[in-house]
Scaffold this motif. Sequence first.
Motif, PDB file in Angstrom:
ATOM      1  N   SER A 231      37.677  51.812  43.600  1.00  0.00           N
ATOM      2  CA  SER A 231      37.077  51.167  42.430  1.00  0.00           C
ATOM      3  C   SER A 231      36.351  49.899  42.849  1.00  0.00           C
ATOM      4  O   SER A 231      36.519  49.396  43.974  1.00  0.00           O
ATOM      5  CB  SER A 231      38.153  50.800  41.405  1.00  0.00           C
ATOM      6  N   GLY A 232      35.583  49.344  41.899  1.00  0.00           N
ATOM      7  CA  GLY A 232      34.873  48.110  42.171  1.00  0.00           C
ATOM      8  C   GLY A 232      35.794  46.922  42.354  1.00  0.00           C
ATOM      9  O   GLY A 232      35.593  46.088  43.243  1.00  0.00           O
ATOM     10  N   ALA A 233      36.792  46.808  41.499  1.00  0.00           N
ATOM     11  CA  ALA A 233      37.737  45.705  41.637  1.00  0.00           C
ATOM     12  C   ALA A 233      38.431  45.759  42.995  1.00  0.00           C
ATOM     13  O   ALA A 233      38.598  44.734  43.672  1.00  0.00           O
ATOM     14  CB  ALA A 233      38.775  45.758  40.515  1.00  0.00           C
ATOM     15  N   GLU A 234      38.797  46.948  43.415  1.00  0.00           N
ATOM     16  CA  GLU A 234      39.458  47.109  44.714  1.00  0.00           C
ATOM     17  C   GLU A 234      38.507  46.765  45.858  1.00  0.00           C
ATOM     18  O   GLU A 234      38.908  46.207  46.888  1.00  0.00           O
ATOM     19  CB  GLU A 234      39.971  48.539  44.855  1.00  0.00           C
ATOM     20  N   ALA A 235      37.228  47.090  45.679  1.00  0.00           N
ATOM     21  CA  ALA A 235      36.233  46.716  46.687  1.00  0.00           C
ATOM     22  C   ALA A 235      36.163  45.199  46.829  1.00  0.00           C
ATOM     23  O   ALA A 235      36.154  44.666  47.951  1.00  0.00           O
ATOM     24  CB  ALA A 235      34.873  47.291  46.306  1.00  0.00           C
ATOM     25  N   ASN A 236      36.114  44.503  45.705  1.00  0.00           N
ATOM     26  CA  ASN A 236      36.054  43.037  45.774  1.00  0.00           C
ATOM     27  C   ASN A 236      37.348  42.437  46.311  1.00  0.00           C
ATOM     28  O   ASN A 236      37.318  41.422  47.021  1.00  0.00           O
ATOM     29  CB  ASN A 236      35.720  42.471  44.395  1.00  0.00           C
ATOM     30  N   GLU A 237      38.492  43.020  45.970  1.00  0.00           N
ATOM     31  CA  GLU A 237      39.761  42.566  46.549  1.00  0.00           C
ATOM     32  C   GLU A 237      39.698  42.581  48.071  1.00  0.00           C
ATOM     33  O   GLU A 237      40.068  41.617  48.747  1.00  0.00           O
ATOM     34  CB  GLU A 237      40.915  43.469  46.094  1.00  0.00           C
ATOM     35  N   ASN A 238      39.231  43.690  48.628  1.00  0.00           N
ATOM     36  CA  ASN A 238      39.201  43.837  50.076  1.00  0.00           C
ATOM     37  C   ASN A 238      38.139  42.962  50.715  1.00  0.00           C
ATOM     38  O   ASN A 238      38.329  42.451  51.823  1.00  0.00           O
ATOM     39  CB  ASN A 238      38.996  45.311  50.445  1.00  0.00           C
ATOM     40  N   ALA A 239      37.020  42.766  50.031  1.00  0.00           N
ATOM     41  CA  ALA A 239      35.990  41.869  50.553  1.00  0.00           C
ATOM     42  C   ALA A 239      36.506  40.435  50.631  1.00  0.00           C
ATOM     43  O   ALA A 239      36.300  39.735  51.627  1.00  0.00           O
ATOM     44  CB  ALA A 239      34.743  41.943  49.678  1.00  0.00           C
TER      45      ALA A 239
ATOM     46  N   SER B 191      38.700  35.918  53.891  1.00  0.00           N
ATOM     47  CA  SER B 191      39.762  34.956  54.182  1.00  0.00           C
ATOM     48  C   SER B 191      40.333  35.154  55.584  1.00  0.00           C
ATOM     49  O   SER B 191      40.587  34.191  56.307  1.00  0.00           O
ATOM     50  CB  SER B 191      40.871  35.090  53.124  1.00  0.00           C
ATOM     51  N   PHE B 192      40.524  36.403  55.986  1.00  0.00           N
ATOM     52  CA  PHE B 192      40.945  36.681  57.361  1.00  0.00           C
ATOM     53  C   PHE B 192      39.932  36.101  58.344  1.00  0.00           C
ATOM     54  O   PHE B 192      40.294  35.498  59.363  1.00  0.00           O
ATOM     55  CB  PHE B 192      41.037  38.194  57.599  1.00  0.00           C
ATOM     56  N   HIS B 193      38.655  36.302  58.053  1.00  0.00           N
ATOM     57  CA  HIS B 193      37.584  35.963  58.981  1.00  0.00           C
ATOM     58  C   HIS B 193      37.434  34.453  59.162  1.00  0.00           C
ATOM     59  O   HIS B 193      37.160  33.974  60.278  1.00  0.00           O
ATOM     60  CB  HIS B 193      36.270  36.556  58.456  1.00  0.00           C
ATOM     61  N   THR B 194      37.622  33.708  58.075  1.00  0.00           N
ATOM     62  CA  THR B 194      37.396  32.256  58.123  1.00  0.00           C
ATOM     63  C   THR B 194      38.679  31.441  58.226  1.00  0.00           C
ATOM     64  O   THR B 194      38.629  30.263  58.576  1.00  0.00           O
ATOM     65  CB  THR B 194      36.652  31.797  56.857  1.00  0.00           C
ATOM     66  N   GLY B 195      39.812  32.042  57.873  1.00  0.00           N
ATOM     67  CA  GLY B 195      41.065  31.293  57.832  1.00  0.00           C
ATOM     68  C   GLY B 195      41.167  30.366  56.634  1.00  0.00           C
ATOM     69  O   GLY B 195      42.052  29.505  56.583  1.00  0.00           O
ATOM     70  N   LYS B 196      40.300  30.531  55.660  1.00  0.00           N
ATOM     71  CA  LYS B 196      40.277  29.673  54.473  1.00  0.00           C
ATOM     72  C   LYS B 196      40.501  30.527  53.222  1.00  0.00           C
ATOM     73  O   LYS B 196      40.530  31.759  53.297  1.00  0.00           O
ATOM     74  CB  LYS B 196      38.933  28.935  54.384  1.00  0.00           C
ATOM     75  N   LYS B 197      40.633  29.860  52.056  1.00  0.00           N
ATOM     76  CA  LYS B 197      40.901  30.640  50.850  1.00  0.00           C
ATOM     77  C   LYS B 197      40.140  30.199  49.606  1.00  0.00           C
ATOM     78  O   LYS B 197      40.217  30.863  48.575  1.00  0.00           O
ATOM     79  CB  LYS B 197      42.396  30.656  50.545  1.00  0.00           C
ATOM     80  N   LYS B 198      39.399  29.117  49.665  1.00  0.00           N
ATOM     81  CA  LYS B 198      38.626  28.704  48.490  1.00  0.00           C
ATOM     82  C   LYS B 198      37.385  29.579  48.358  1.00  0.00           C
ATOM     83  O   LYS B 198      36.747  29.933  49.348  1.00  0.00           O
ATOM     84  CB  LYS B 198      38.213  27.238  48.616  1.00  0.00           C
TER      85      LYS B 198
ATOM     86  N   LEU C 284      22.756  28.682  53.464  1.00  0.00           N
ATOM     87  CA  LEU C 284      23.857  27.723  53.391  1.00  0.00           C
ATOM     88  C   LEU C 284      25.187  28.353  53.799  1.00  0.00           C
ATOM     89  O   LEU C 284      26.020  27.707  54.449  1.00  0.00           O
ATOM     90  CB  LEU C 284      23.962  27.151  51.980  1.00  0.00           C
ATOM     91  N   SER C 285      25.409  29.618  53.422  1.00  0.00           N
ATOM     92  CA  SER C 285      26.650  30.294  53.828  1.00  0.00           C
ATOM     93  C   SER C 285      26.735  30.380  55.340  1.00  0.00           C
ATOM     94  O   SER C 285      27.794  30.146  55.939  1.00  0.00           O
ATOM     95  CB  SER C 285      26.710  31.696  53.202  1.00  0.00           C
ATOM     96  N   THR C 286      25.629  30.703  55.974  1.00  0.00           N
ATOM     97  CA  THR C 286      25.600  30.768  57.431  1.00  0.00           C
ATOM     98  C   THR C 286      25.835  29.383  58.041  1.00  0.00           C
ATOM     99  O   THR C 286      26.636  29.222  58.974  1.00  0.00           O
ATOM    100  CB  THR C 286      24.234  31.321  57.913  1.00  0.00           C
ATOM    101  N   ARG C 287      25.168  28.382  57.492  1.00  0.00           N
ATOM    102  CA  ARG C 287      25.266  27.031  58.043  1.00  0.00           C
ATOM    103  C   ARG C 287      26.698  26.505  57.987  1.00  0.00           C
ATOM    104  O   ARG C 287      27.173  25.850  58.936  1.00  0.00           O
ATOM    105  CB  ARG C 287      24.344  26.076  57.295  1.00  0.00           C
ATOM    106  N   TYR C 288      27.407  26.774  56.898  1.00  0.00           N
ATOM    107  CA  TYR C 288      28.738  26.189  56.708  1.00  0.00           C
ATOM    108  C   TYR C 288      29.875  27.172  56.984  1.00  0.00           C
ATOM    109  O   TYR C 288      31.031  26.876  56.698  1.00  0.00           O
ATOM    110  CB  TYR C 288      28.855  25.610  55.301  1.00  0.00           C
ATOM    111  N   GLY C 289      29.567  28.337  57.539  1.00  0.00           N
ATOM    112  CA  GLY C 289      30.611  29.250  57.979  1.00  0.00           C
ATOM    113  C   GLY C 289      31.344  29.959  56.864  1.00  0.00           C
ATOM    114  O   GLY C 289      32.509  30.353  57.036  1.00  0.00           O
ATOM    115  N   ALA C 290      30.698  30.144  55.720  1.00  0.00           N
ATOM    116  CA  ALA C 290      31.295  30.909  54.617  1.00  0.00           C
ATOM    117  C   ALA C 290      30.731  32.330  54.628  1.00  0.00           C
ATOM    118  O   ALA C 290      29.615  32.570  55.078  1.00  0.00           O
ATOM    119  CB  ALA C 290      30.991  30.242  53.277  1.00  0.00           C
TER     120      ALA C 290
END
Length: 374
Positions: free
Chosen positions: A95-103, A108-115, A197-203
Amino acid sequence: MNLFDVYPLFDIEIVRGKGCHTYDANGTEYLDLYGGHAVISVGHTHPYFTECLTEQARKMIFYSNSVVNRLQSELAEKLGKLSGYEDYSLFLINSGAEANENALKLASFHTGKKKVIAFKKSFHGRTSAAVNVTDNPKIIAPINRTFEVCYLPLNDIDAVRRELEKGDVCAVIIEGIQGIGGIQVPDADFMQGLRELSTRYGAVLILDEIQSGYGRSGKFFAHQHYGICPDLITVAKGMGNGFPIGGVLIAPTFTPSYGLLGTTFGGNHLGCSAAIAVLDIISDEKLVENAASTGDYLMSKLRQIPQIKEVRGKGLMIGLEFGQPVKELRSRLLFEQKVFTGVSGTHVVRLLPPLCLTKEQADEFIVRLNRVLN
């Protein structure tokens, strides 16, 4: 046992469909300009689609992801070629919600952050993390508020920059075109700024293409109108033409590992067959091109109707904003003129027809709409 009463229902039982039409239990025909929330992409009961599902159901409906399923690889190959993302990887869910959950989890895994940065009037699903980035406090339970979300105004790149400068953001998530938010189309400069900006700040930049993808906007993905490539792309709705399937397209910068993500039903044999059939039909019948041309035609006709305050959208993802509430208008379209439409908020009628809508059917909708407006 009764059904848990969470849906306000129209007193209509739809039992059959064909192309851009549905039929109720009494045999009444309806022009479907809504596609069941943008789910019906290639038309109701397309013969090739139903043949592919029927043939697969005779062979195998489901087995777990512990064995080889070549249909998954075929789906990934075809999706990559048709969408232009051949170098990305595909994770399949339901489902779409499940897709966004995994994204969000991957970000968060990739950056180590959660905001997370999300946007006002956004909608990303009703499961735990997905609903927490949806701008509707009425559907966010206390248990869902497990990470910080900053809702920013759409098209305000300076506000995004100020948040990203803090250095604590794992992801920016945005719809290619806001659906439930009223068919709000982001500015091209804003989307390009988000990428930079996402690339510049690592998001991680997540493009939610669950409603706006799969050709609906007149390109395979709506973000392709803006000339950007996100890190993660989420899909569902039109992906299976009514069969539950979703996915995350994942950039090569992400490294998979066993157990990082998982699903029981995602990528099952029947779902993959449905999704492969949809891609075959979209390609063979040039439905992306049809969505662009028929959508432009329909919007040009709608802009000639003086009662409509604003016509927004791209392709066959169209919002009609009126100067007064549209509840009665939608009801009259359904019960008097036999046309299914959707709404966004109180003043916007939403049109999300199958991508096979013809110009003749668009003309018929204009006729029926004028009947209730005049």
